[in-house]
Design a protein around this motif. Sequence first.
Motif, short mmCIF file in Angstrom:
data_model
loop_
_atom_site.label_atom_id
_atom_site.label_comp_id
_atom_site.label_asym_id
_atom_site.label_seq_id
_atom_site.Cartn_x
_atom_site.Cartn_y
_atom_site.Cartn_z
N SER A 178 0.80 -1.25 0.00
CA SER A 178 0.00 0.00 0.00
C SER A 178 0.82 1.28 0.00
O SER A 178 0.33 2.32 0.42
N TRP A 185 2.76 4.52 -1.82
CA TRP A 185 2.48 5.37 -2.97
C TRP A 185 3.25 4.81 -4.17
O TRP A 185 4.45 4.52 -4.05
N TYR A 226 7.36 3.59 2.99
CA TYR A 226 7.06 4.26 4.26
C TYR A 226 8.25 4.15 5.19
O TYR A 226 8.56 5.04 5.95
N LEU A 237 11.07 13.59 -8.78
CA LEU A 237 10.78 14.32 -7.54
C LEU A 237 9.29 14.66 -7.46
O LEU A 237 8.67 14.52 -6.40
N ARG A 238 8.70 15.07 -8.59
CA ARG A 238 7.28 15.41 -8.60
C ARG A 238 6.44 14.19 -8.25
O ARG A 238 5.49 14.27 -7.49
N THR A 288 7.32 11.32 -6.70
CA THR A 288 7.58 10.60 -5.45
C THR A 288 7.46 11.49 -4.22
O THR A 288 7.16 11.01 -3.14
N GLY A 289 7.76 12.79 -4.37
CA GLY A 289 7.78 13.67 -3.20
C GLY A 289 9.03 13.52 -2.36
O GLY A 289 9.08 14.01 -1.24
N ARG A 301 4.41 16.13 -3.19
CA ARG A 301 3.74 15.68 -4.42
C ARG A 301 2.56 16.59 -4.76
O ARG A 301 2.27 16.83 -5.93
N ALA A 360 -5.31 14.13 -3.51
CA ALA A 360 -4.90 13.44 -4.73
C ALA A 360 -3.48 12.88 -4.63
O ALA A 360 -3.07 12.07 -5.45
N ALA A 361 -2.74 13.32 -3.62
CA ALA A 361 -1.33 12.93 -3.54
C ALA A 361 -1.02 12.09 -2.30
O ALA A 361 0.15 11.87 -1.98
N THR A 362 -2.05 11.64 -1.59
CA THR A 362 -1.84 10.91 -0.33
C THR A 362 -2.43 9.51 -0.44
O THR A 362 -3.52 9.34 -0.98
N PRO A 363 -1.72 8.50 0.08
CA PRO A 363 -2.29 7.15 0.07
C PRO A 363 -3.61 7.13 0.83
O PRO A 363 -3.76 7.84 1.83
#
Lengths: 623, 228
Positions: free
Chosen positions: A25, A27, A254, A302-303, A305-306, B37, B90-93
């Motif tokens: 689970s 991202w 995580y 980077l965009r 994955t953050g 993100r 939109a950017a969070t699990p």
Amino acid sequence: MRDDMWARVEPLLDGVERPARYLDSEWGVRVRPDASYRVALVYPDTYELGMANQAVAILYDILNEVDGVAAERCFVPWKDMAAAMRAADVPLHTLETLQPLRDCALVGVTLPHELTYTNVLEMLDLAGIPLRSVDRGEDDPLVIAGGPCAFNPEPIASFLDAVLVGEGEEAVLELVEADRAVIEAGGTRADRLRALSGVPGVYVPTLYVSADGSAQPGCGAVVPADAATPRMVTKRALKDLGSVRPPTCPVVPYMDVVHDRAVVEVLRGCTRGCRFCQAGMVYRPVRERGADDIVHDVMATLRCTGHDEVSLVSLSTTDHSQIEEVLRRLSRSLEGRAVSVSLPSLRVDSFGVEMARLVAGGGKKAGLTFAPEAGTQRLRDVINKNITEEDLLGTIEHAFGAGWRRVKLYFMLGLPSETDDDIRGIGRLVHKVLDVARENTPKDQRGGLKIGVSVATFVPKPHTPFQWEPQLTLPEVRRRQEILREAMPRRGVDLSWHDPDVSFLEGALARGGRELSDVIEKAWRSGCVFDAWTEEFSLPRWLAAFESAGIDPVALASSERDPADALPWDHISSGVSKRYLLRERERAVAGVTTRDCSFDGCTGCDACGDLGLDIVLGGASRG
Amino acid sequence: MAERTTFRLRVRFGKLGRLRHLSHLEVMRALERSIRRADLPYAVTQGFSPHMKAAFGPALPVGTAGLREYYDLWLRELVPAPEALARLAAATPPGMAPGAARYVPEKAPSLSAALTIARYEVGVGPAVGPEMLVRAVEDVLAESELTVKAKGKTKVFDLASVLPEEPRVESSGSGSTVVLTTRMGATGSLRPEALVGRALECAGLPHAITTVTRTDLLMETEGGFMRP
Ligand code: SF4
């Protein structure tokens, strides 16, 4: 099915360390429940190590783009979880859809180094897949390995159905396509294996035999069992990295994994020609990605994955012909975002330091790492490490002058022809480095000044000019360590050793043949697992396994081999010819260096011609 | 560089499903990544190693789920709260999805200082009947103190002060739930499963705790408890 399985797994999590290893689970995961052909991509160690592996990320990305195919991740559960799974009769499964490995069509394993071999057996056992290829039946998956160890697959070949040698981006698609076609046509397991062996770069161990059953361990050719099988398996390599799209939306863990950051590959291969370095030989030639592609991929990754850090990876990133342009463009684009760029290794010159300065900006200066490898010019010439003492001292002067206060130097003990004086030479060199560092540090900051010195034992590796050389025996390593310890400055140095016991085992496993499967299996049965973890590694258990298999690991690691004898990896080609390796060996003995073919003209290793490749600089072929 | 004006956005989120197994550090890192993100114009701290300016509420332990958790995020530009929320969502699990976002005054007390009251639900499996559970909890509450040993440390809690409301037991389809409110003090906070676990242990009942969920985090004011 998926929920049922999770209901069996979740109760186990309350009692184990770091449950984030087993959650999925994250991202960026790709869940494709409807795929008809399921591939488990296994990294044979824990989640936090496996998630740092770029090969797994690349294959995950590529395979999940194929219609009807799902690629899912699997890592080796830590001992507590493995015990809980065995007790609860939960088979090893993938993370994404919790598919038991034994129900997948294909299990693909990356082999990063020899110390993961027992983990491969642990993985197979937890999955309920028979350990040996010959014992597997029609319903078992095909177990295929790739990665650095594929260049001498023999020690672990009995446990594998196939081995993919070299770069996987294109080959893995061909391999899956070939296998799906056989399955569709109702073929048997034997048909599937036969089809795989027809894919260039794929080695199917059961189709080969040892030419001489009585051969000494670590010697003797491996030949095809029949005329339909290729005699030589040649590595796969991409002609141009621009032809494949690297993963810019990888899974974001995580857990605090090793190298927890975004990764962008800037070039592949290295042609500096260090004679001890397997990667430098087997991943030839150099193929650079263009600056535009690199900058684009950094920003896209980077965009997506953050991440707050991106590492520009390769065997020698600061050798990229456009690295300065890349770093300048990135530092402009990332301004004010608290996102940093890192370089995994630096070349030993002012340019390297300038590049480190570019990525550090005005901010924190992490330590710098340099690898002179040997302490005297004579020995550096033998190993073709083309840096001089002046280069190193100039670099140190530059680095400390620019504000760095920590450097780490890597050396090797036991390089071919090393004398006691060469060892003392390391001490002399470190003394000089310390002096230069002090001179270039303001007086009030000199007190805390430390030079890190990390020393590993040289391990001769297949497909290098030193593949015939003996490795130091353990008592000899200890004697030489003493000499080095005495030659080191008393103050201002942090001396650390790569465990010589571990290097000894690596050496014995690296250059063995198929006879080692018995040793590996016995070692695993006696409890060896997670051998790369210092606290888990046990040389006595391994020695007992060697003894009960009747193989002398000292002879395997530490006797010199005759270049006239066949080697167990002679049927695997990296493209670099044995003729070139022998010539490099002779030049080593004579202390003659060889130039870098990326910049100074071809030196004739044959990789380009044999593989139909060329050096690619800045994304364009040298032509 | 002069301090620029920043805008303090308070975001409510959950820690649900599988993600309850994450540690506080893992949750923080994952949320910071989702903020990047979402491409929100987050403010950056000054200094040697600059990082995103964000602050989180009290930590949730590994294994404990949360329904109404909070973080504050400082933005360099004012992004309308509904838009910021949509971008974060939109950017969070899904297991950490944001549920609400609004701006709070720059001077508002920090979440970690303000949120002193926590409500929990502790699920207990069918192996323990609701009546037995009620009695077990009452027995523990009859004492004035509770001693908890964890990681080699012993903590003594004064029950009257750590339990500002009377715990109650509700029976559900597949077992029962202990609903309790705790006050976090200077000496640390009482873990709800420690209290329920002790109750079960003292009554000689099986340790049948199935889930622990923090359902609410509140500020204590003169008028009572308030959401932040
Ligand atoms: S064939 Fe020549 S140019 Fe190509 S990698 Fe080898 S030495 Fe370099």
